[in-house]
Enzyme design. Structure first.
Site, short mmCIF file in Angstrom:
data_model
loop_
_atom_site.label_atom_id
_atom_site.label_comp_id
_atom_site.label_asym_id
_atom_site.label_seq_id
_atom_site.Cartn_x
_atom_site.Cartn_y
_atom_site.Cartn_z
CB CYS A 38 -0.98 0.01 1.27
SG CYS A 38 -1.97 -1.53 1.31
N GLY A 64 -0.51 0.32 -5.23
CA GLY A 64 -1.60 -0.35 -4.97
C GLY A 64 -2.81 0.33 -5.77
CG ASN A 139 3.02 0.44 3.15
OD1 ASN A 139 2.85 -0.70 2.76
ND2 ASN A 139 4.35 0.89 3.17
N GLY A 140 1.55 -2.01 5.26
CA GLY A 140 2.47 -3.19 5.75
C GLY A 140 1.58 -4.24 6.26
CE1 TYR A 279 7.05 -5.40 -10.01
CE2 TYR A 279 5.96 -5.22 -7.77
CZ TYR A 279 5.82 -5.28 -9.16
OH TYR A 279 4.79 -5.12 -9.78
P1 AMP Z 1 6.29 -14.50 -11.79
O1 AMP Z 1 5.84 -14.21 -12.80
O2 AMP Z 1 5.70 -15.08 -10.66
O3 AMP Z 1 7.80 -15.04 -11.58
O4 AMP Z 1 6.83 -12.93 -10.88
C1 AMP Z 1 7.96 -12.27 -11.48
C2 AMP Z 1 7.28 -11.25 -12.05
O5 AMP Z 1 6.68 -10.30 -11.36
C3 AMP Z 1 8.67 -10.06 -12.34
O6 AMP Z 1 8.48 -9.72 -13.64
C4 AMP Z 1 8.43 -9.11 -11.42
O7 AMP Z 1 8.88 -7.52 -12.01
C5 AMP Z 1 6.99 -9.01 -11.14
N1 AMP Z 1 6.95 -8.90 -9.60
C6 AMP Z 1 7.74 -9.09 -8.68
N2 AMP Z 1 7.05 -8.67 -7.34
C7 AMP Z 1 5.85 -8.27 -7.68
C8 AMP Z 1 4.75 -7.84 -6.88
N3 AMP Z 1 4.87 -7.73 -5.72
N4 AMP Z 1 3.66 -7.47 -7.43
C9 AMP Z 1 3.44 -7.91 -8.82
N5 AMP Z 1 4.56 -8.06 -9.61
C10 AMP Z 1 5.82 -8.36 -8.93
#
Ligand code: AMP
Ligand code: SF4
Length: 512
Positions: A38, A64, A139-140, A279
């Site tokens: 968030c 979010g 947030n958290g 990220y």
């Molecule tokens: P996955 O497809 O499950 O391996 O997720 C990795 C991908 O999701 C990478 O492209 C990241 O940029 C992205 N990613 C990493 N953390 C998050 C997050 N918290 N929410 C959405 N996407 C994420």
């Protein structure tokens, strides 16, 4: 006590935008697994607090997209409006006009699917706490929320939402004696986990950051007033001046007399979430003195040193991996190109393509630039692998577009453990790196090669020094949480946490 307005009165008063509440579940789900946390924002002593908060929430939208809300105070009255969807969907001009006053708090939230989505939207507003209204935004994620909730329910508290934030609201509401600030401090001393809280009353704004500093929070100046935000990009957006980061375990009380700070808790060590840099956060934000883009680029450079490969072009997965890809390219001398284009305009109400269309290769979110990858050996840099879905799809897309080799480079270490601090991770068995070796993962995603940044390399890019890496590294060697990489959590995880978290995942609706 609360201003009436358009929309519908919600469980905590105020108005709620139901228009978007009826929208379908979010679609397309390169990002289905881990979700944004968030974003919170607070303002005190500024004309038109609602408008400032609205623009600040715009800047924090990446944290979010599920719900947004603002509460403001004007003298003794509190006004609030919240709804499901993006900031632009939730607030019409007339909603903002109703939110009068010079103090405000705003929130954008990701929550997992579940019935109580709107009830979980924040800010949460209580009617009569220490003689007046109180708005909270969080947030958290709290790691002992289930235990406290059970205890509070046994003592007669009735919960309106399934959010862990409400636990703090009830603790404050039940507190007897002292001032509201005492009630906030005593309540925060009972909770464990990750939080940046903003509390708003007609007389003051109170901000608190968790003792480990897991979640970021900064203080800024806007004219004669004050602002606080999860990320400094919110200050830039509204023209506020950054003053300083809020310290772990620090509480600020902001009112007509200015800003007073106190240390309400101390932890053995600071443990800022490294995923903020990897990220979550926007590249133009600075967190605890480090610029996110600069850190990501350093991660890419370090990755190039650790895992070079002969190739013709480096591309990044937009948006979060571009900085690391540029760093990788700069360090290797292989040209960086825009090899993947992201469609940023897929809203919540988007209609999911049918299976048949999906099988025919309908690609809505990402598309490769054929001219960049065709006939070339491609290095594809991404910031993380969670379930591996994204990497697998993109590798396939690049091959379909004519890439002759696809080398995947990940600018963080393998994620092997779930996060309990507000990042909505998959269960451990869903994490690709928890099940497979790097060699097996290479095969699973269909790449010619795959390499991750080492934990030591990541810490070096963060300026923490390589000796600080790994489980068992002495406390105090560095100031980051890396638990999702090695499983050593910076707070106690409560005995029934596993069960509690599972219950909450279905019942509570994710982190705040
Ligand atoms: P996955 O497809 O499950 O391996 O997720 C990795 C991908 O999701 C990478 O492209 C990241 O940029 C992205 N990613 C990493 N953390 C998050 C997050 N918290 N929410 C959405 N996407 C994420
Ligand atoms: Fe961040 Fe990982 Fe720690 Fe969660 S476990 S707070 S995602 S570093």
């Amino acid at each position: 006590m609360f201003a009436a307005g358009g929309g519908v009165t919600g469980p905590f008063g105020g108005t709620e935008a139901f228009g978007v509440a009826a929208a379908a579940e979010p679609v397309l789900d390169l990002s289905r697994h881990w979700h944004e946390e968030c974003g919170v924002f607070g303002v005190w002593g500024c004309d038109n607090a609602a408008q400032l908060t609205y623009y600040a929430l715009y800047a924090l939208q990446h944290r979010g997209q599920e719900s947004a809300g603002i509460a403001t105070v004007d003298g003794t009255e509190m006004f609030h409006h919240r709804g499901l969807g993006l900031v632009a969907e939730v607030f019409a001009p007339e909603d903002l006009n109703r939110l009068a006053g010079t103090g405000g708090v705003g929130h954008v939230r990701y929550s997992t699917t579940g019935a109580n989505k709107l009830a979980n939207a924040q800010p949460m507003v209580l009617f009569d706490v220490y003689g007046g209204p109180l708005a909270l935004a969080h947030n958290g994620n709290l790691v002992n929320a289930m235990l406290l909730r059970r205890e509070l329910e046994e003592r007669g508290s009735i919960f309106q939402s399934t959010s862990d934030t409400e636990v703090v609201a009830h603790l404050i509401a039940r507190h007897r004696g002292g001032s509201l600030t005492d009630a906030i401090v005593d309540s925060l001393r009972r909770v464990q986990g990750a939080y940046a809280f903003v509390f708003l009353t007609p007389g003051r704004l109170v901000e608190a950051r968790d003792p480990q500093g897991l979640r970021p929070m900064a203080l800024g100046r806007f004219g004669d007033g004050w602002v606080v935000a999860s990320e400094t990009c919110a200050f830039d957006t509204i023209g506020a001046e950054f003053v300083r980061d809020i310290q772990p375990g620090e509480l600020l009380v902001i009112d007509g007399a200015g800003v007073r700070d106190m240390r309400f808790a101390r932890a053995a060590r600071k443990a800022l979430c490294t995923f903020e840099y990897i990220y979550f956060a926007r590249p133009d934000s600075d967190i605890d003195g480090r610029n996110v883009h600069v850190v990501r680029k350093a991660m890419g450079k370090r990755l190039a040193k650790e895992a070079p490969v002969e190739a013709d072009v480096v591309i990044g997965v937009p948006d979060s991996s571009i900085s690391a890809a540029v760093g990788y390219a700069e360090a290797t001398g292989i040209p960086y190109e825009m090899g993947l284009i992201k469609n940023k305009y897929i809203g919540r109400t988007f209609i999911q393509p049918s299976q048949v269309l999906r099988e025919r290769g309908v690609r809505l979110k990402l598309n490769p630039v054929r001219k960049v990858v065709e006939g070339r050996r491609v290095v594809m840099v991404d910031d993380s692998i969670v379930r591996g879905t994204t990497s697998r799809r993109i590798v396939q897309m690049l091959r379909d577009a004519g890439a002759v080799e696809v080398h995947v480079r990940i600018s963080s270490p393998p994620v092997r453990f779930p996060c309990y601090y507000g990042i909505d991770t998959s269960a451990r068995e869903e994490l690709l790196a928890a099940r497979l070796s790097v060699e097996e993962m290479t095969e699973a995603i269909g790449a010619d090669s795959l390499a991750f940044l080492s934990e030591a390399g990541m810490l070096e890019a963060l300026g923490a020094g390589p000796e600080a890496a790994g489980p068992g590294a002495p406390a105090g060697r560095h100031e980051f949480c890396n638990a999702c990489f090695h499983g050593e959590y910076p707070t106690r995880l409560y005995d029934d946490l596993g069960k509690g978290m599972m219950e909450m995942a279905g019942h509570r609706g994710g982190g705040s």
